[in-house]
Motif scaffolding. Structure first.
Motif, short mmCIF file in Angstrom:
data_model
loop_
_atom_site.label_atom_id
_atom_site.label_comp_id
_atom_site.label_asym_id
_atom_site.label_seq_id
_atom_site.Cartn_x
_atom_site.Cartn_y
_atom_site.Cartn_z
N LYS A 15 63.15 17.32 42.58
CA LYS A 15 64.17 18.09 42.94
C LYS A 15 63.81 19.66 42.33
CE LYS A 15 67.56 16.01 45.15
NZ LYS A 15 68.12 16.43 46.36
N GLN B 34 66.52 30.07 49.15
CA GLN B 34 66.58 29.45 50.22
C GLN B 34 66.82 30.18 51.73
OE1 GLN B 34 68.62 29.03 47.68
NE2 GLN B 34 68.11 26.74 47.08
N SER C 65 71.43 26.21 54.08
CA SER C 65 72.17 25.20 53.23
C SER C 65 71.39 23.91 53.37
CB SER C 65 73.64 24.99 53.98
OG SER C 65 73.28 24.44 55.38
N THR C 66 70.48 23.40 53.98
CA THR C 66 70.03 22.19 54.07
C THR C 66 68.90 22.20 53.16
OG1 THR C 66 70.33 21.74 56.35
CG2 THR C 66 68.47 20.69 55.46
N SER D 214 69.06 24.27 50.58
CA SER D 214 69.78 24.25 49.05
C SER D 214 70.02 22.68 48.68
CB SER D 214 71.08 24.78 49.40
OG SER D 214 71.96 25.07 48.09
N THR D 215 70.57 21.95 49.82
CA THR D 215 70.91 20.54 49.51
C THR D 215 69.48 19.74 48.89
OG1 THR D 215 72.45 20.41 51.17
CG2 THR D 215 71.38 18.56 50.41
N TYR D 216 68.38 20.08 49.48
CA TYR D 216 66.97 19.39 49.36
C TYR D 216 66.80 19.61 47.69
CZ TYR D 216 65.86 18.71 54.20
OH TYR D 216 65.98 18.16 55.27
N SER E 119 69.18 20.39 45.34
CA SER E 119 70.09 20.04 44.38
C SER E 119 70.16 18.71 43.78
CB SER E 119 71.34 20.36 45.13
OG SER E 119 72.77 19.88 44.42
N HIS F 9 72.61 17.50 42.51
CA HIS F 9 73.69 16.83 42.83
C HIS F 9 73.77 16.09 44.18
CE1 HIS F 9 75.31 18.96 39.48
NE2 HIS F 9 75.02 19.80 39.79
N ASN F 10 72.67 16.31 44.99
CA ASN F 10 72.76 15.35 46.33
C ASN F 10 71.25 14.52 46.07
OD1 ASN F 10 74.34 16.68 48.40
ND2 ASN F 10 73.48 18.62 47.25
N ALA G 129 69.09 13.43 49.22
CA ALA G 129 68.36 14.38 50.11
C ALA G 129 67.35 14.97 49.47
CB ALA G 129 69.61 15.52 50.52
#
Length: 158
Positions: A9, A22, A34-35, A37-39, A41, A43-44, A47
């Protein structure tokens, strides 16, 4: 999340930062901001960036310190290290120069270890320094191997 997965991460985030974030990275791959950002994070937890997204983005960070971010983290998770293949001329490579560099780097590793152990313990800064010196030694050893592999061989005597 395991330490290794957290490192992936962090490496993804560092890669995206090296690209300017991003938003700037998104047009260069198949997923949106946003995807991405998810990768990156923590907190995800489930992902992670797919390999094709890494393959699109990571080469664009070639000049950044830490390149290749995700590849290095993945190599570490697999119990290895990333050592880039050098650009080696096809002939007349200077093996003596490389041997000198290899000897110097081996000396630097020895000096870093001896210096760290002088007080009977190794702290985090010393560990980082030793590992940096070892990586430099590995890179030169790989370059020397590539030079030797490119030596023109005249005949095959047994």
């Amino acid at each position: 999340m395991s330490v290794a997965r957290h490192a992936l991460k962090r490496a993804t985030d560092e890669m995206l930062s090296a690209l300017g974030g991003q938003t700037k990275a998104a047009p260069r791959t198949r997923v949106g901001q946003s995807t991405l950002s998810t990768y990156a994070s923590v907190h995800n937890r489930d992902a992670f960036a797919p390999i094709d997204v890494i393959a699109d983005l990571e080469p664009l960070t070639r000049d950044a310190d830490g390149f290749p971010f995700v590849t290095r983290a993945l190599c570490a998770e697999m119990g290895g290290v990333f050592v880039p293949l050098p650009d080696v001329p096809a002939s007349d490579a200077d093996m003596l120069t490389m041997m000198g560099r290899l000897s110097k780097e081996a000396g630097d590793v020895t000096q870093a270890i001896c210096g760290a152990l002088a007080d009977g313990r190794v702290d985090r800064v010393e560990q980082t320094n030793i590992r940096s010196e070892v990586r430099q030694l590995l890179e030169i050893a790989v370059a020397l191997d590539a030079i030797v592999a490119n030596i023109p061989i005249e005949g095959n005597h047994r």
